[in-house]
Design an enzyme around this catalytic site. Structure first.
Site, short mmCIF file in Angstrom:
data_model
loop_
_atom_site.label_atom_id
_atom_site.label_comp_id
_atom_site.label_asym_id
_atom_site.label_seq_id
_atom_site.Cartn_x
_atom_site.Cartn_y
_atom_site.Cartn_z
N GLY A 161 -30.81 16.94 26.65
CA GLY A 161 -29.83 16.86 27.74
C GLY A 161 -28.99 15.61 27.57
O GLY A 161 -29.18 14.84 26.62
N THR A 211 -43.81 20.53 23.51
CA THR A 211 -42.97 20.38 24.69
C THR A 211 -43.05 21.64 25.54
O THR A 211 -43.28 21.58 26.75
CB THR A 211 -41.49 20.17 24.29
N TYR A 247 -41.11 29.14 18.61
CA TYR A 247 -40.36 29.05 19.87
C TYR A 247 -40.68 30.27 20.74
O TYR A 247 -41.04 30.13 21.93
CB TYR A 247 -38.87 28.95 19.56
#
Ligand code: UDP
Length: 323
Positions: free
Chosen positions: A36, A95, A149
């Site tokens: 971000g 994460t 992912y």
């Protein structure tokens, strides 16, 4: 209402914060700025109902405090972008799984409803078009980084649904299909910002593979309307929803469209997947959502077409690339 958004300084998170503030709510954002950017929320800082904190969701006491102070939680913090995933698989897996565990565990203590962001990547190599939420997920082997992912997000989904069923925590899962718009960075490989920047600079537009693969692109403003909508009703709890657009375009046609809309000077070049990502990289040939379920639940449909999406991205990048 008081909303807490993890990953709120990200591309989607910052648009969601804006949407919720526009609806008159209080919004608190937690973001570690790993993917971000503070620029994404710069314009929100003066808003009296907006608060932000730069830290990681892995800081459990802090996350617990923010969850305690919220009525509804959006968990958007995640490692995203195919390039990032291929280059940093450890970071992606850790994460995506650990942060979701923290959020759900803390939310369960306070019984705060949680929206968990997932992705159309979970459909993997499925060919059951269009993809429906109850369709099979078809993954590739574990020695191909990309699938980490999809698998990490699938685990997030399992967890969210398990918390709903076993701990009675109100959760909703949203699978975002190729979401695009202003503020999306090209740094992690996403195709639209990359093509737009290349087109505006008159540089070659880099199509990976043979360009016959297709995607359906949705404007982020449409997506955040859906994100807000699914948390405004009880009927969505414990469910998984696709958020996407059913207009499909090949990557070659997208490259041509972007070239024409950005001045027409760029050449279109083809780069093999092995060079663009890694040896043995597997791409999804098609990815098309069925959005009947979300339309039936909250009446949502995307309202912006691809031209509007590309115009918004071009307007965003034109002053930034100095042309
Ligand atoms: N792609 C491309 N050129 C780029 C970046 C991506 O041709 O500079 C292709 C990519 O290989 C994929 C599609 O565009 O087939 C969409 O890629 P993106 O990373 O945006 O999203 P994905 O759908 O792969 O998650």
């Amino acid at each position: 209402m008081r909303y807490f958004i993890t990953g709120g300084a990200g591309f989607v998170g910052s648009h969601l914060a804006e949407e919720l503030l526009e609806k008159g709510h209080h919004v608190t954002v937690l973001d570690d700025l790993s993917t971000g950017s503070i620029e994404n929320i710069e314009h929100l800082k003066p808003h009296p109902k907006f608060r932000y904190h730069i830290d990681t969701v892995a800081n459990v006491p802090l996350t617990a405090e923010f969850i305690d102070g919220a009525d509804i939680v959006y968990h958007l913090a995640a490692a995203v972008g195919v390039k990032l995933i291929v280059e940093s698989p450890v970071r992606t897996i850790e994460t995506n799984i650990r942060l979701t565990e923290v959020v759900l565990e803390q939310a369960a203590k306070k019984k705060r409803p949680v929206f968990v962001a997932s992705t159309s990547e979970v459909y993997g190599k499925s060919t059951q078009f269009p993809f429906r939420e109850d369709g099979d997920l078809v993954m590739g082997p574990t020695n191909k980084g990309r699938w980490s992912y999809a698998c990490s997000k699938a685990i997030d989904e399992f967890l969210a649904i398990a918390y709903y069923r076993e701990k009675k925590l109100p959760t909703v899962v949203g699978r975002l299909f190729n979401t695009v718009g202003p503020r999306q960075t090209g740094m992690y490989g996403m195709v639209v910002p990359n093509f737009v920047i290349q087109g505006l600079q008159g540089k070659p537009i880099t199509v990976f593979g043979d360009g016959t693969q297709s995607r359906c692109f949705t404007h982020v403003k449409d997506v955040v309307r859906a994100l807000a909508g699914v948390m405004e009703t009880d009927k969505t709890l414990g469910e998984v929803y696709n958020f996407g657009n059913d207009h499909e375009i090949t990557i070659t046609d997208l490259a041509k469209k972007v070239r024409d809309m950005t001045g027409g000077k760029s050449e279109i070049v083809y780069i093999p997947y092995d060079k663009a990502y890694e040896v043995g990289f597997e791409d999804m040939h098609r990815r098309v959502p069925c959005i009947d379920k979300v339309t039936a639940a909250i009446g949502w449909r995307p309202t912006r077409n691809l031209d509007q999406i590309l115009n918004d991205v071009i307007d965003f990048y034109r002053p930034r690339v100095g042309v």
